[in-house]
Design a protein around this motif. Structure first.
Motif: not given
Length: 293
Positions: A110-123, A146-150
């Motif tokens: 995934i390009q040029s992103r520093d934060g990620f959110v999901t409601n998917e299971k098994e991911l 959610g997970l972020a790189h700061a």
């Protein structure tokens, strides 16, 4: 109590991991934590559990390390999802179609992103670190992760608040339900910065009307016209500003620069070193590895 608890496998060659113990005890479907530099196959200067494909380590060794992480967590390798991080504040909403991107190659990350959110299971959401601050978020009511790189740039751009906002807008999370954890990163004990960094930090502290005692806790001037910066505390204040209760925020005491026996440190190791991975994932009937160890 330190929220990131070290778990060492009894099996030789398995990675040493740091789990967010209280979360995993409270929510059996959740796995979340941070890798160490121990238990992998990479060679110096990336010895040994380097999870970064972008640091001139041999890609086959990095992929082997990432596969070991998957095996230790008892989750399929094709569930692990990585991005190309750019020290920004753009947030990716990770869908089932994104699953597995970047796990074995930077080309399909995934390009040029520093934060990620999901409601998917098994991911499994993954991000890479070597002094920057890992930010973990979990809404146990709606089951959103959610997970972020700061780094300092992403921090002053409020990647923390942007991640919380994405959880709210995309999935309906309420801030009062969200848990947050701030993981191992360079501490104020080791993070000396110059005016180029201090100036934007001072500006965001002023913009958020931070009290003098908060400003002093975040940024401390030195006699050499440098400053000591507490990125963990600054991110904590951004998380509070986003509406998360202080009682729902856990902050590590582990400094990556102090503990190069356990972690890679970009600052301490002069830029030539590996990367740790932060991860968070939701699954059904998760076997809590931390309780088994």
């Amino acid at each position: 109590m330190e929220p990131f608890q070290e778990v060492t496998s009894e099996q030789d060659g398995q990675p040493v991991l740091f789990y967010i113990e209280s979360w995993m005890n409270s929510f059996p479907n959740l796995t979340a934590g941070f890798t160490s530099r121990l238990g992998g196959v990479s060679e110096k200067p990336f010895a040994s559990f380097n999870c970064g494909l972008h640091v001139n380590d041999l890609s086959d060794l990095v992929v082997t390390n990432r596969q070991r992480l998957a095996e230790t967590l008892e989750m399929p390798f094709d569930a692990f999802t990585y991005a190309e991080q750019v020290h920004g504040n753009e947030i990716a909403v990770i869908t089932r179609e994104d699953q597995g991107k970047g796990r074995a190659s930077r080309a399909d990350a995934i390009q040029s992103r520093d934060g990620f959110v999901t409601n998917e299971k098994e991911l499994v959401l993954c991000a890479l670190f070597a002094d920057c601050v890992p930010l973990f978020f979990y809404d146990p009511v709606l089951e959103v992760a959610g997970l972020a790189h700061a780094g300092w740039k992403g921090t002053v751009l409020d990647v923390a608040g942007k991640t919380v906002q994405a959880m709210m807008v995309q999935f309906g999370s309420k801030p009062e339900h969200i848990r947050a954890a701030i993981g191992p990163s360079i501490g104020i004990c080791c993070y000396e910065v110059d005016e180029k960094v201090a100036e934007p930090v001072e500006k965001v502290l002023t913009d958020m009307n931070a009290a003098p005692e908060i400003k002093q806790k975040v940024l401390q001037a030195k006699e050499n016209q440098k400053y000591m910066l507490n990125l963990q505390e600054l991110n904590r204040n951004f998380i509070v500003k986003a509406g998360i209760l202080s009682s729902n925020i856990e902050v590590t005491e582990l400094c990556t620069s102090c503990r190069t026996d356990l972690f890679f440190s970009h600052r301490r190791e002069n830029g030539t070193t590996g990367r740790m991975a932060g991860w968070i994932a939701m699954r059904r009937n998760l076997q809590n590895k931390q309780n088994e160890s």
